[in-house]
Design an enzyme around this catalytic site. Structure first.
Site, mmCIF file in Angstrom:
data_model
loop_
_atom_site.group_PDB
_atom_site.id
_atom_site.type_symbol
_atom_site.label_atom_id
_atom_site.label_comp_id
_atom_site.label_asym_id
_atom_site.label_seq_id
_atom_site.Cartn_x
_atom_site.Cartn_y
_atom_site.Cartn_z
ATOM 1 N N CYS A 75 0.811 -1.216 0.000
ATOM 2 C CA CYS A 75 0.000 0.000 0.000
ATOM 3 C C CYS A 75 0.844 1.265 0.000
ATOM 4 O O CYS A 75 0.305 2.367 -0.164
ATOM 5 C CB CYS A 75 -0.925 0.013 1.205
ATOM 6 S SG CYS A 75 -1.814 -1.527 1.450
ATOM 7 N N HIS A 126 -9.180 3.666 -1.470
ATOM 8 C CA HIS A 126 -7.818 3.145 -1.368
ATOM 9 C C HIS A 126 -7.462 2.253 -2.555
ATOM 10 O O HIS A 126 -7.333 1.040 -2.407
ATOM 11 C CB HIS A 126 -7.668 2.384 -0.051
ATOM 12 C CG HIS A 126 -6.300 1.876 0.238
ATOM 13 N ND1 HIS A 126 -5.151 2.483 -0.233
ATOM 14 C CD2 HIS A 126 -5.890 0.789 0.951
ATOM 15 C CE1 HIS A 126 -4.093 1.801 0.200
ATOM 16 N NE2 HIS A 126 -4.518 0.777 0.908
#
Length: 389
Positions: free
Chosen positions: A84, A334
């Protein structure tokens, strides 16, 4: 170290775009950033591109040159994978390339396409950011892993699920006017507490959505910006990168994140600032507890104090330290490979007054910070942005 001018930003909307290709989304973001900067693609010296599961979601490897081509350049390019934190690392590498003198113009950003994989497929793909041998094979998913971190925090410092619910409510509220946000939906504390449980103490609203999207930045040397008359009101003045063990069981504490602490220390020293100088922050709130851990690791709160910050109103848009005015990962969304660069873009546009939540930023605010994390914060980047006179 020298400052790096942030002259252009570009983003797609974050959300469910299963019919779009990755190259299409990155082209939209990257070309928008180049147009915003007023920089022709022919001047791009390098592309640093963050992506995590593209080989799974699209069956496409070697994405660096593919994305460069989508921007109209054959400049040297590379795909950077750090879960991420992929495009956070891409931004840091871009800063280093410009500071070294090897490049004057760099595009840094990222893309992720996950909704086409379905919830089960995306969950499996994202699990690759955890330790396969000791965590994934035992059935640990990221909601479960962060739930363990939340419970460890509560055991050590106190706090409750209601404190976390206030974080979710705050970030949903911030996203309401953000046209790029995945979840433009108002929620209440009661909604958050009463939602279906996914991993105790988390309910559905403690987790960010699975999102598709892309983001891009144009970074230049100050000399290039001056020579070409570019708008360079905001610069990246500090960059840091930290690491930690992959598996949670190897860590001394589940309630602290040394990777962010170390990245912040490096970035602050680089920029010559202290945490007290920071006026706004975008932090990696993939789960509500992650915002708490980030604020404490960044030195913005003492350990055990950030859990009540949203409830007390301190991190709301009218508070002393507005956090995640974009909506954060929690509501903005996200798309993993795009997140780090999107956070930097949010801070830049908040400081220069062009973000839809810029009215929440004090007129005299000059310093913002963006924190991006990979996995259960086994990797982290921190960037300091400042308004240039």
């Amino acid at each position: 170290m020298s400052d790096v001018a942030l002259t252009g930003t570009g983003m797609t909307s974050f959300g469910s775009h299963p019919d779009r290709t990755g190259r299409d989304m990155f082209a939209e973001a990257g070309l928008a950033a180049l147009e915003d900067a007023g920089v022709p693609a022919a001047d791009v010296d390098e592309l640093f591109y963050g992506n995590f599961v593209g080989t799974l979601s699209e069956g496409q490897g070697h994405q660096g040159p593919l994305m460069a081509e989508a921007l109209g350049t054959t400049a040297p390019s590379r795909r950077i994978e750090s879960a991420c934190a992929s495009s956070g690392v891409a931004v840091r590498d871009a800063v280093r390339a410009i500071r070294s003198g090897e490049a004057d113009v760099v595009v840094a950003g990222g893309m992720e396409r996950m909704t086409n994989m379905g919830t089960a497929g995306a969950t499996k793909g994202l699990a690759g950011a955890a330790d396969d041998l000791y965590e994934v094979r035992s059935g640990v998913t990221f909601p479960g892993a962060y739930a363990l971190m939340a419970r460890a925090y509560f055991d050590e410092y106190g706090g409750s699920h209601e404190d976390l619910a206030h974080i979710a409510v705050k970030n949903h509220d911030n996203a309401l006017v953000n046209d790029h946000a995945h979840l433009q939906q108002e929620i209440t504390v009661e909604d958050a507490l009463g939602a279906p449980e996914i991993a105790s103490p988390f309910t559905l609203y403690d987790s960010c959505p699975i999102s598709d999207g892309a983001s891009a930045l144009v970074l230049t040397s100050p000399e290039y910006a001056d020579e070409h008359g570019l708008d360079a009101n905001v610069a990246i003045t500090g960059a840091g990168h930290g690491g930690d063990t992959m598996a949670l069981h190897d860590r001394q504490s589940l309630s602290r994140t040394p990777a962010t602490r170390d990245a912040a220390g490096e970035a602050y020293d680089d920029a010559g600032i202290e945490p007290s100088d920071i006026a706004i922050a975008e932090v990696h709130d993939c789960f509500t507890i992650a915002e708490v851990l980030a604020l404490e690791a960044l030195g913005l709160y003492s350990h055990g104090e950030a859990i009540g910050a949203a409830r007390r109103g301190e991190t709301r848009r009218d508070g002393e330290l507005p956090v995640n005015l974009s909506g954060g990962l929690k509501a903005k969304g996200h798309p993993v490979g795009a997140t780090g660069a999107a956070q930097v873009a949010a801070i830049a546009t908040l400081l220069d007054g062009t973000h839809p939540r810029a009215d929440a930023v004090d007129d005299d605010a000059t310093v913002g910070v963006a924190q991006n994390a990979g996995g259960t914060v086994a990797s982290a980047t921190v960037h300091v942005l400042e308004v240039m006179e």
